[in-house]
Design an enzyme around this catalytic site. Structure first.
Site: not given
Ligand SMILES: *[C@@H]1O[C@H](CO)[C@@H](O)[C@H](O)[C@H]1NC(C)=O
Ligand SMILES: *[C@@H]1O[C@H](CO)[C@@H](O)[C@H](O)[C@H]1NC(C)=O
Length: 783
Positions: A1, A299-301, A303
């Site tokens: 992340m 979500s990943d940041c 994403a």
């Protein structure tokens, strides 16, 4: 992340104002919670009624929210809903190896300004000790709760553990993971998650209630950050069904199914052309369907933004949001969903039911955390306060993990341990000798204390000389003359070399495996000038190619200490002077520099002899290694023998037959294969057998020792591979002591292989159980 681009992060505030929402006034120094019993309104809220099942409470809550209120929940900074007494919630906190300030949810200003900093995960993994991993998870969970109760946390969702396979030695975030083996990564995940969430070590005691929420990240096949122009934000990982089945997915499956993790993070990359956060098959069919996942998916940041802005998988921002929501993702790290969900709804790309589903998942985790039960002070975990942070017990555990993880890679002529009485003067050299922050690795928080190697060694030797030699691991220039002069003037030289976060970290993969800059020259010059062989201590997460000193007699000993955390210096000094007998084993293969001709972007695990592709990790790699997976020396020595397999003592050199009724049917020939999916759980259960391995400490020093049990196929399957870890356990043995360790082998799980289409296949035929140099043949007649 979680490389957040600033322009997106703070948009959320603007949206709050737009939607007319505001967080309720923060109770200074108090933990935020909903359903405050002193507020009479809460009595009428079904979602506050603790006697109702959580599904009912969540249903009630969602039915009360307006559309803007709903949408305001879809980012990591979830807004408060003042009119219902619901505080804001921050989904983004980090605790890979201790409570960290890398996320947004935990503040180190206030009564608490530090937390216990355990070794970076790759070193903790080297202990091969699940109970230790569990205890670290427990300690971190306790400290996180204490931060929350002290009013210094706006959330209890921790985005840990990172269980992507350490597939390529150049990966900058390999340090955060438990290494290259899927079984080890899975066991790590299970132990850490159970500890963090408040389950028992053996699982099954959770009953829905969470001490803190763990998150299995990053689903899936994410292990490239930034390499030669390839970025995780646009990388399309081409992964075969076979590799997915037996390498990339198993840790996540374990994390969810056995660990009962309440969070999953989907990754930045695409897998076979589909962004993972937009992959219905992955998030909904596999994770929620096959694995029974019942938590939230973040979500990943940024994403979700990447689905449109980087991948161009979606044609517009609202389409990206719709892709993610409809795939089964619930919350976005960033503000993209809060920004574009309304438009997605207006355009008919989603229905409100998609949003409601996400909210149910999100609020049910918050309810399981007890944050809708009124003042948590009077509830479970309410007693945890500042005095539970940086306790002696936790700090001792950080030291224990560092000690037990440290790997002795070379010890020519028993140079180590050093004798306190014979070393009157010591030179401590190298850029990693005395930098407290560099000992921690990434995703650290402010540690309770910090003992560097220099500081620790000063208490062992009366005359210490310190010379960094170069200013950082990059080592663009080195004070070689000065170092050579000092080396000749002391009894012993110890060099603290390796890497740091400027060499390997998030968004930064390496292109080389050799030690950076002038490090090699510094080491060899000093070693040549020293009175006795020098000791090389490597601080790094990923492996380095140190072949040049493996056989060089002027470098007598090599130690790998990962990033050992707040107590790292003490642990290293104890190992050097024999107050601790090292027993760590490498959780990742150490490849030579020549490996760098392999493109990092090639995700294939299996070798391809036609093109010279060597394959990856101990399970498939066909080339030379600098040190193999599982390698690690000790000041003692250990011997193994197979005491009993399949519940009976072995007739000397006869294979143990496993499985029922097969001899009569004559089904034992190689080539018989069944699809494990076609086998009933009873027939898998029937195939299980136990293997008792005797281990003896044959040396003169007590020590902790990890026993790794592998299985090898007599006939490697097409495509390569054949050796696979089955189980491991860690045991402490005094000099001369022996122990019998019982491993339960489950052929459906441990002896099966993934077929090309990803299905699990069990082959009849010959295998060997392997521990150290001992092998025990078994014959499998499964049907
Ligand atoms: C949201 O949209 C506004 C324009 O309406 C834009 O300025 C902002 O950068 C966007 N934020 C995100 C995270 O997409
Ligand atoms: C291990 O098992 C063997 C065989 O049963 C036995 O002789 C030995 O005493 C056992 N060792 C320990 C420590 O129990």
């Amino acid at each position: 992340m979680e490389g957040f681009s600033a322009h997106r992060v703070f948009f959320f505030l603007a949206l709050l104002t737009m939607a007319g929402l505001a967080a309720p006034p923060a109770r200074a120094g108090a933990a935020p919670y909903a359903c405050d019993a002193s507020d009479p309104a809460t009595r009428s809220y079904g979602f506050c009624r603790r006697t109702l099942p959580i599904e009912k409470r969540v249903e009630d809550l969602v039915s009360r929210l307006t559309l803007p209120e709903k949408i305001s929940q879809l980012g990591n900074a979830a807004a408060g809903v003042t009119r219902l007494g619901i505080p804001a919630f921050q989904w983004w906190s980090e605790s890979l190896h201790g409570v960290s300030n890398a996320g947004r949810g935990i503040r180190f200003e206030g009564a608490l300004t530090a937390a216990t900093s355990f070794p970076q995960v790759i070193l903790t993994a080297a202990t091969f000790n699940p109970l230790l991993w569990y205890r670290i998870g427990q300690a971190v969970g306790t400290e996180v709760r204490a931060f929350y109760n002290a009013g210094q946390a706006e959330g209890l969702a921790l985005w840990s553990p990172n269980i992507n396979i350490f597939r390529d030695p150049r990966w900058g975030r390999g340090q955060e993971t438990p290494g290259e083996d899927p079984l080890t990564a899975g066991k790590y995940a299970v132990a850490y998650v159970r500890g963090l969430q408040g389950d028992s070590f053996h699982g099954g005691s959770l009953r829905g209630e969470l001490k803190a929420s763990a998150c299995c990240k990053h689903l899936t096949a994410y292990d490239l950050d930034h390499w030669k122009g390839f970025s995780r934000l646009s990388f399309d990982a081409k992964v075969s069904a076979q590799d997915l089945a037996d390498t990339y997915q198993p840790p996540f499956r374990s994390c969810v199914m056995e660990g009962q993790a309440s969070g999953i993070m989907c990754s930045y990359n695409l897998v076979n052309g589909v962004p993972t956060c937009a992959d219905y098959d992955l998030l909904t069919r596999t994770a929620r369907g096959s694995w029974g996942f019942n938590g939230y998916i973040t979500s990943d940041c940024d994403a979700v933004a990447a689905i449109y802005e980087n991948h161009r998988y979606a044609g517009s921002p609202p389409e990206a949001v719709a892709d993610a929501l409809r795939a089964g993702m619930d919350v976005n790290c960033g503000a993209y969903m809060q920004n574009y969900t309304e438009e997605a709804l207006r355009l008919g790309k989603i229905v409100e039911g998609d949003i409601n589903r996400a909210l149910r998942n999100l609020f049910s985790v918050r309810m399981r955390l007890g944050l809708f039960n009124g003042n948590p002070k009077s509830l479970a975990f309410g007693n945890l306060g500042p005095s539970q942070v940086c306790t002696q017990e936790h700090q001792d555990l950080a030291l224990e993990a560092a000690r037990d993880g440290i790997v002795l890679l070379k010890n020519a002529d028993h140079l180590l341990p050093l004798s306190k009485s014979k070393v009157a003067s010591i030179a401590i050299m190298g850029p990693n000798s005395n930098n407290a922050w560099r000992m921690l690795g990434d995703y650290a928080g402010p540690p309770c204390t910090s003992i560097t190697p220099l500081l620790a060694l000063k208490s062992y030797v009366s005359e210490t000389h310190y010379l960094p030699g170069c200013e950082s691991a990059a080592c663009p220039s080195a004070a070689i003359d000065e170092a050579v002069k000092l080396a000749g003037a002391v009894d012993q030289v110890v060099l603290f070399m390796g890497l740091d976060q400027e060499q390997e970290s998030e968004d930064l993969d390496r292109v080389d495996l050799v030690l950076p800059g002038m490090q090699r020259s510094l080491i060899t010059s000093v070693a040549k000038a020293a009175r006795r062989p020098v000791i090389l201590v490597l601080l790094c997460g990923g492996p380095v190619d140190v072949s040049f000193v493996k056989t060089d007699p002027t470098v007598g000993a090599i130690i790998w200490a990962g990033y050992p955390g707040q107590a790292g210096g003490t642990a290293i000094a104890e190992v050097l002077f024999g107050d601790h007998n090292p027993g760590g084993r490498l959780p990742v293969s150490w490849y030579p520099q020549e490996f760098t001709v392999v493109p990092m972007t090639d995700m294939r695990m299996r070798p391809d002899p036609a093109t010279g592709y060597p394959g990856r990790t101990y399970r498939f790699y066909t080339g030379e290694v600098v040190f193999p997976f599982g390698y690690g020396l000790s000041y003692s020595s250990y011997s193994y023998r197979f005491v009993a397999v399949a519940d009976r003592l072995l007739p000397s050199d006869e294979a143990t037959a496993v499985g029922g009724g097969a001899e009569e049917e004559g089904a034992s020939s190689d080539g018989d294969a069944v699809d494990v999916a076609d086998m009933s759980s009873e027939s898998c259960e029937r195939l299980k057998f136990s293997a008792v391995v005797g281990v003896r400490n044959t040396g003169e020093t007590a020590g902790r020792h990890s026993v790794l049990l592998f299985v090898r196929r007599s006939k490697p399957p097409a495509g390569g591979g054949g050796k696979q870890l089955v189980d491991f356990t860690s045991v402490r043995l005094s000099a001369g002591e022996d122990a019998n360790l019982t491993f339960v082998v489950n052929p459906c799980e441990h002896l099966s292989r993934a077929a090309l289409d990803g299905s699990k296949v069990l082959d009849g035929g010959s295998y060997s159980l392997v521990v150290g140099d001992e092998e025990h043949p078994i014959k499998l007649h499964p049907w």
